[in-house]
Design a protein around this motif. Structure first.
Motif: not given
Length: 258
Positions: A211-236
């Motif tokens: 049965p589906g339960k909330i296992k975890s909630i992950i906050s994505i601490d990255l800028p709303r824009q530009g997440r596909d930029d090279k500088q954020y590749q490691r964090e993503v």
């Protein structure tokens, strides 16, 4: 005004009176101008939860409500499905205006809104086209425009990009992010694609195997824009790995069970 999901559970009983628990004790608050993605293994109840939030399905227990709602105010909810649900006998223009037909808007206001969202989703010039004349990506744009045109208090999206090819999907992810940054609707987005969730969301809710339960909630601490930029590749990549590690065992077990 926040969306409050409180102790939601959902069970099914088949013809042999065997009970299946799809969701169990889901508690989540979605804040104003927040984009929340829901991921999990196949059969974990992601779409079931979204349908309950939308009012398309009842829960077995618990409740869903908006807090701080004004007297005589009914929050407006829009849903975008994988298959878009466009009416084949209506033009793009008529599909987009469909949700506004009972909103007591003037013809001028309706035209202004439809035109605005046609331009926003890149369909200006296709207002007189019918769904069968559109590509998959264009159909999704029309479905998104229809959902946005009613100016919803809550936007629900159930794997809206999963039927698209990889290239179109990438383009649509970027367009969705641009649209969200312009409109900033409170959004709940169901996807099986972890990278997509990390790319789009403020928070990613990870559901367990049924049965589906909330296992975890992950906050994505990255800028709303530009997440596909090279500088954020490691964090993503790091966020995606954390989420995959939470899902992997459940996903493999679900696959083995077919």
């Amino acid at each position: 005004m926040n969306l409050v999901i409180e102790n939601i559970s959902k069970s099914y009983v088949d013809q042999k009176r065997v009970e299946t628990v799809a969701l169990q004790d889901i508690n989540l608050t979605v804040h104003n101008e927040e984009f929340v993605a829901i991921v999990g293994p196949s059969g974990c109840g992601k779409s079931t939860l979204l349908n309950i939030i939308a009012g398309l399905m009842s829960s077995t227990s618990g409740r869903i409500y908006f807090d701080d709602v004004k007297v005589n105010e009914t929050p407006r909810i829009s849903v975008v499905f994988q298959d878009t649900g466009l009416f084949p006998w209506r033009t793009v223009y008529d599909n987009i205006q469909f949700g506004m037909e009972h909103m007591n808007l003037s013809k001028a206001e309706t035209t202004e809104r439809v035109t605005h969202y046609l331009h926003m989703v890149g369909l200006a010039g296709f207002e007189n086209a019918y769904p069968h004349q559109l590509s998959g990506g264009m159909k999704q744009r029309a479905g998104i425009a229809r959902a946005l045109a009613v100016k919803p208090d809550l936007l629900l999206m159930d794997e809206p990009l999963s039927a698209l090819d990889a290239q179109t999907r990438q383009i649509m992810q970027e367009e969705l992010l641009n649209i969200w940054n312009t409109e900033r609707h409170r959004t709940v987005y169901v996807t099986h694609n972890i990278n997509e969730a990390v790319y789009l969301a403020d928070r990613v809710v990870v559901l367990s195997r049924r049965p589906g339960k909330i296992k975890s909630i992950i906050s994505i601490d990255l800028p709303r824009q530009g997440r596909d930029d090279k500088q954020y590749q490691r964090e993503v990549a790091d966020y995606s790995k954390v989420i995959w590690d939470l899902i992997k065992e459940d996903a493999l077990n679900a696959l083995r069970e077919g």
